[in-house]
Structures are given as C-alpha cells and as structure tokens.
Scaffold this motif. Sequence first.
Motif, PDB file in Angstrom:
ATOM      1  N   GLU A   1       0.835  -1.203   0.000  1.00  0.00           N
ATOM      2  CA  GLU A   1       0.000   0.000   0.000  1.00  0.00           C
ATOM      3  C   GLU A   1       0.870   1.252   0.000  1.00  0.00           C
ATOM      4  O   GLU A   1       1.929   1.293   0.606  1.00  0.00           O
ATOM      5  CB  GLU A   1      -0.904   0.016   1.231  1.00  0.00           C
ATOM      6  N   TRP A   2       0.393   2.239  -0.696  1.00  0.00           N
ATOM      7  CA  TRP A   2       1.052   3.528  -0.747  1.00  0.00           C
ATOM      8  C   TRP A   2      -0.036   4.586  -0.673  1.00  0.00           C
ATOM      9  O   TRP A   2      -1.047   4.491  -1.377  1.00  0.00           O
ATOM     10  CB  TRP A   2       1.860   3.634  -2.038  1.00  0.00           C
ATOM     11  N   ILE A   3       0.108   5.584   0.156  1.00  0.00           N
ATOM     12  CA  ILE A   3      -0.889   6.645   0.310  1.00  0.00           C
ATOM     13  C   ILE A   3      -0.384   7.897  -0.400  1.00  0.00           C
ATOM     14  O   ILE A   3       0.753   8.321  -0.209  1.00  0.00           O
ATOM     15  CB  ILE A   3      -1.134   6.982   1.801  1.00  0.00           C
ATOM     16  N   GLY A   4      -1.227   8.476  -1.227  1.00  0.00           N
ATOM     17  CA  GLY A   4      -0.890   9.698  -1.940  1.00  0.00           C
ATOM     18  C   GLY A   4      -2.097  10.232  -2.672  1.00  0.00           C
ATOM     19  O   GLY A   4      -3.149   9.580  -2.738  1.00  0.00           O
ATOM     20  N   LYS A   5      -1.982  11.401  -3.233  1.00  0.00           N
ATOM     21  CA  LYS A   5      -3.081  12.015  -3.965  1.00  0.00           C
ATOM     22  C   LYS A   5      -3.111  11.591  -5.435  1.00  0.00           C
ATOM     23  O   LYS A   5      -4.168  11.448  -6.012  1.00  0.00           O
ATOM     24  CB  LYS A   5      -2.996  13.541  -3.877  1.00  0.00           C
ATOM     25  N   ILE A   6      -1.942  11.410  -6.032  1.00  0.00           N
ATOM     26  CA  ILE A   6      -1.859  11.138  -7.466  1.00  0.00           C
ATOM     27  C   ILE A   6      -1.215   9.773  -7.690  1.00  0.00           C
ATOM     28  O   ILE A   6      -0.208   9.440  -7.077  1.00  0.00           O
ATOM     29  CB  ILE A   6      -1.009  12.197  -8.192  1.00  0.00           C
ATOM     30  N   GLY A   7      -1.815   8.976  -8.572  1.00  0.00           N
ATOM     31  CA  GLY A   7      -1.255   7.685  -8.955  1.00  0.00           C
ATOM     32  C   GLY A   7      -1.355   7.514 -10.454  1.00  0.00           C
ATOM     33  O   GLY A   7      -1.453   8.496 -11.198  1.00  0.00           O
ATOM     34  N   LEU A   8      -1.323   6.277 -10.902  1.00  0.00           N
ATOM     35  CA  LEU A   8      -1.510   5.930 -12.306  1.00  0.00           C
ATOM     36  C   LEU A   8      -2.687   4.973 -12.404  1.00  0.00           C
ATOM     37  O   LEU A   8      -3.104   4.393 -11.407  1.00  0.00           O
ATOM     38  CB  LEU A   8      -0.257   5.254 -12.868  1.00  0.00           C
TER      39      LEU A   8
END
Length: 161
Positions: A56-63
């Motif tokens: 898991e990775w938390i952030g606003k922007i992904g792909l």
Amino acid sequence: MVNLNSNYLNYLGNEWTSLIADSKWQVGGASYGNVVSSTVKTAYNYEIANNAEYTEWIGKIGLMYVSDYGYAASPENWTINMGNLNADSNINNNWMFMGISEWTISRRSGSTDRSFFVNNTGYLNISRTNDIFSIRPVFYLNSNVSYVSGDGTQSDPYRVN
C-alpha cells in the motif's frame, strides 16, 4: 510517485489540490497470466481485491490500474481476455484508449523492475520500468466534491463544485 505528488500537484495549485483525496494505492504485483490472459474481473482481483499481493502507498496522485483500462471498455468486452482489448471493437469503445504507450500502476509479481503498460495499439504488455512511456496522472476527488455539468468531452468537459 514522488514527482507526481510534489511537482505535478504543486503545478495544479492549491484550489485543485484541495479537491483531491488522499488515496490508498495498491502497488503490488500480478502475474502476466492473471492480468493479460484473464478477464478484467480476474485482473482486478489480482491487482486490488481478494487475490492481490500488494504494497500500500498513500498519496493524492497515482496511475491507472490495468483493470481501470479494462473497465473503460464497453461492458460487452469485460468477459474477454485483457490481452484482446487491442481489437478495433475494443479500442474504439474504450474511453481511456489514447493511442499512446503508457504505464499503469500495476507491477508484475516477483519483479521490482517490470510493470504493465498499454501500448499505442491498445495491447497490454510488460516492460522494464526504465523504458520510456507516457504516464497519465489519476486521482480521486474528495467526497464533498459534486458534479455540476458536462459529459467529459473536450467540447463539454466535466464541471465540479
């Protein structure tokens, strides 16, 4: 993801950044057979759901996930193998197909340097992560953001409040 979640986000400015939710991105891996040689539902299960092996990775922007691309095709295409989504009937009815080679967030299992991508003909494949393909930033809006108007086309874009 650091570049997208700092430089790109800063470029958008505070007004837009405040509308984008922090999201949990599952960036584990799936085998070629469980993604490209399977239906979109199976690919989703191995990317995100029950059978996923993920970090898991938390952030606003992904792909986009591979399954996002699959579900963007017309529903009658959801039961065919994802590897067949490059047929004319599929790419002409897939709102995410842009005719360029672009990365997904989905990584191949057992490998730290290979990820899935959609090529310029709509075919899904795996490549080394140091290969040069386009990226398409993806984000989720906060729950208090509401639809105002538009159909999502260039001449009538979505408008939100």
